[in-house]
Design a protein around this motif. Structure first.
Motif, short mmCIF file in Angstrom:
data_model
loop_
_atom_site.label_atom_id
_atom_site.label_comp_id
_atom_site.label_asym_id
_atom_site.label_seq_id
_atom_site.Cartn_x
_atom_site.Cartn_y
_atom_site.Cartn_z
N GLN A 1 9.43 3.01 16.88
CA GLN A 1 8.32 2.97 17.84
C GLN A 1 6.88 2.87 17.15
OE1 GLN A 1 9.51 2.78 20.67
NE2 GLN A 1 11.33 4.11 21.16
N LEU A 2 6.89 3.23 15.72
CA LEU A 2 5.85 3.15 15.04
C LEU A 2 6.07 2.70 13.67
CD1 LEU A 2 4.01 6.56 15.67
CD2 LEU A 2 3.16 4.19 16.74
N GLN A 3 5.40 1.69 13.27
CA GLN A 3 5.47 1.26 12.03
C GLN A 3 4.01 1.06 11.35
OE1 GLN A 3 8.57 0.16 10.53
NE2 GLN A 3 7.17 -0.16 8.77
N ALA A 4 4.03 1.68 10.04
CA ALA A 4 2.63 1.55 9.45
C ALA A 4 2.89 0.54 8.29
CB ALA A 4 2.56 2.93 8.91
N SER A 5 1.67 -0.03 7.94
CA SER A 5 1.84 -0.91 6.74
C SER A 5 0.45 -1.04 6.24
CB SER A 5 2.47 -2.30 7.25
OG SER A 5 1.27 -2.87 8.47
N GLY A 6 0.28 -1.90 5.04
CA GLY A 6 -1.08 -2.06 4.60
C GLY A 6 -1.17 -1.26 3.20
N GLY A 7 -0.43 -0.28 2.79
CA GLY A 7 -0.58 0.40 1.65
C GLY A 7 -0.67 -0.54 0.46
N GLY A 8 -0.91 0.07 -0.64
CA GLY A 8 -1.05 -0.74 -2.01
C GLY A 8 -1.73 0.15 -3.04
N SER A 9 -1.90 -0.40 -3.91
CA SER A 9 -2.61 -0.07 -5.36
C SER A 9 -4.05 -0.73 -5.36
CB SER A 9 -1.79 -0.24 -6.45
OG SER A 9 -0.61 0.55 -6.50
N VAL A 10 -5.08 0.44 -5.65
CA VAL A 10 -6.49 -0.27 -5.56
C VAL A 10 -7.14 0.61 -6.68
CG1 VAL A 10 -6.94 1.59 -3.69
CG2 VAL A 10 -8.51 -0.67 -3.99
N GLN A 11 -7.97 0.29 -7.03
CA GLN A 11 -9.08 1.07 -8.08
C GLN A 11 -9.76 1.73 -7.58
OE1 GLN A 11 -10.70 -1.65 -11.10
NE2 GLN A 11 -9.06 -1.17 -12.28
N ALA A 12 -10.36 3.15 -8.11
CA ALA A 12 -11.31 3.97 -7.22
C ALA A 12 -12.44 3.24 -7.02
CB ALA A 12 -11.65 4.96 -8.31
N GLY A 13 -12.95 3.48 -5.67
CA GLY A 13 -14.19 2.81 -5.03
C GLY A 13 -13.71 1.61 -4.29
N GLY A 14 -12.39 1.19 -4.10
CA GLY A 14 -12.00 0.01 -3.65
C GLY A 14 -11.78 0.19 -2.09
N SER A 15 -11.22 -0.69 -1.19
CA SER A 15 -10.92 -0.70 0.25
C SER A 15 -9.54 -1.13 0.41
CB SER A 15 -11.93 -1.01 0.85
OG SER A 15 -13.14 -0.63 0.57
N TYR B 1 6.30 10.87 17.94
CA TYR B 1 6.70 9.90 17.15
C TYR B 1 6.03 9.59 15.70
CZ TYR B 1 9.36 8.44 21.35
OH TYR B 1 10.08 8.42 22.37
N TRP B 2 6.84 9.34 14.81
CA TRP B 2 6.29 9.21 13.37
C TRP B 2 6.65 7.91 12.89
CZ3 TRP B 2 3.18 12.23 10.61
CH2 TRP B 2 2.82 13.51 11.19
N GLY B 3 6.00 6.98 12.31
CA GLY B 3 6.18 5.80 11.75
C GLY B 3 6.58 6.19 10.32
N LYS B 4 7.26 5.17 9.67
CA LYS B 4 7.72 5.19 8.22
C LYS B 4 6.29 5.09 7.57
CE LYS B 4 12.14 3.63 8.32
NZ LYS B 4 13.46 2.67 7.79
N GLY B 5 6.24 5.88 6.53
CA GLY B 5 5.10 5.82 5.68
C GLY B 5 4.70 4.69 4.99
N THR B 6 3.35 4.61 4.50
CA THR B 6 3.04 3.42 3.56
C THR B 6 2.24 4.25 2.37
OG1 THR B 6 1.90 1.29 3.32
CG2 THR B 6 0.85 2.95 4.84
N LEU B 7 2.67 3.53 1.18
CA LEU B 7 2.03 4.45 0.06
C LEU B 7 0.58 3.58 -0.35
CD1 LEU B 7 2.25 6.33 -2.52
CD2 LEU B 7 3.68 4.48 -3.50
N VAL B 8 -0.36 4.68 -0.66
CA VAL B 8 -1.60 4.35 -1.08
C VAL B 8 -1.67 4.94 -2.41
CG1 VAL B 8 -3.99 4.39 -0.85
CG2 VAL B 8 -2.51 3.95 1.46
N THR B 9 -2.02 4.20 -3.45
CA THR B 9 -2.27 4.59 -4.88
C THR B 9 -3.73 4.01 -5.25
OG1 THR B 9 0.14 4.35 -5.37
CG2 THR B 9 -1.48 4.59 -7.13
N VAL B 10 -4.43 4.96 -5.70
CA VAL B 10 -5.84 4.79 -5.83
C VAL B 10 -5.95 5.28 -7.75
CG1 VAL B 10 -8.25 5.30 -5.43
CG2 VAL B 10 -6.81 5.27 -3.77
N SER B 11 -6.12 4.52 -8.48
CA SER B 11 -6.42 4.64 -9.84
C SER B 11 -7.88 4.61 -10.19
CB SER B 11 -5.75 3.53 -10.75
OG SER B 11 -6.20 2.29 -10.36
N SER B 12 -8.06 5.55 -11.38
CA SER B 12 -9.40 5.99 -11.77
C SER B 12 -9.68 4.81 -12.79
CB SER B 12 -9.46 7.16 -12.23
OG SER B 12 -8.59 7.61 -13.28
#
Length: 125
Positions: free
Chosen positions: A1-15, A114-125
């Motif tokens: 019923q819900l699907q999250a997407s768009g996560g990823g790895s980004v450096q600090a200050g990013g979007s 309802y909950w969607g499966k999570g999407t991982l966001v990793t922010v590196s310094s």
């Protein structure tokens, strides 16, 4: 019923922009974004009313994150900017079918229907 997407790895200050696709009963209802970092409890991030007229962001992300929705596409978005390493977490979208407030408010994980499966966001310094 819900699907999250768009996560990823980004450096600090990013979007990043996360998307949550709704379907069935989760379309056109109040939606919240939550996140859970390793070893920590799931925490509220942002919420939006069914019509998008009202939004609310947690203090920790206010001014950096923006929640929005496009009901014609059954989509809810979380635009994240000026990301910090402490934003690293699995992000979840959730729907509350019984939300009755006119304005957006902080949400608790327990009452969400309802909950969607999570999407991982990793922010590196």
């Amino acid at each position: 019923q819900l699907q999250a997407s768009g996560g990823g790895s980004v450096q600090a200050g990013g979007s990043l922009r996360l998307s949550c696709a709704a379907s069935g009963p989760t379309s056109n209802c109040a939606v919240g974004w939550f996140r859970q970092a390793p070893g920590r409890e799931r925490e509220f991030v942002a919420s939006i009313t069914w019509d998008g007229a009202s939004t609310y962001c947690a203090t920790s992300v206010k001014g950096r994150f923006t929640i929005s929705r496009d009901n014609a596409k059954n989509m809810v978005y979380l635009q994240m900017a000026s990301l910090k390493p402490e934003d690293t977490a699995i992000y979840y979208c959730a729907a509350d079918l019984n939300y009755r407030y006119r304005e957006a408010r902080p949400m608790k994980a327990g009452p969400m229907d309802y909950w969607g499966k999570g999407t991982l966001v990793t922010v590196s310094s």
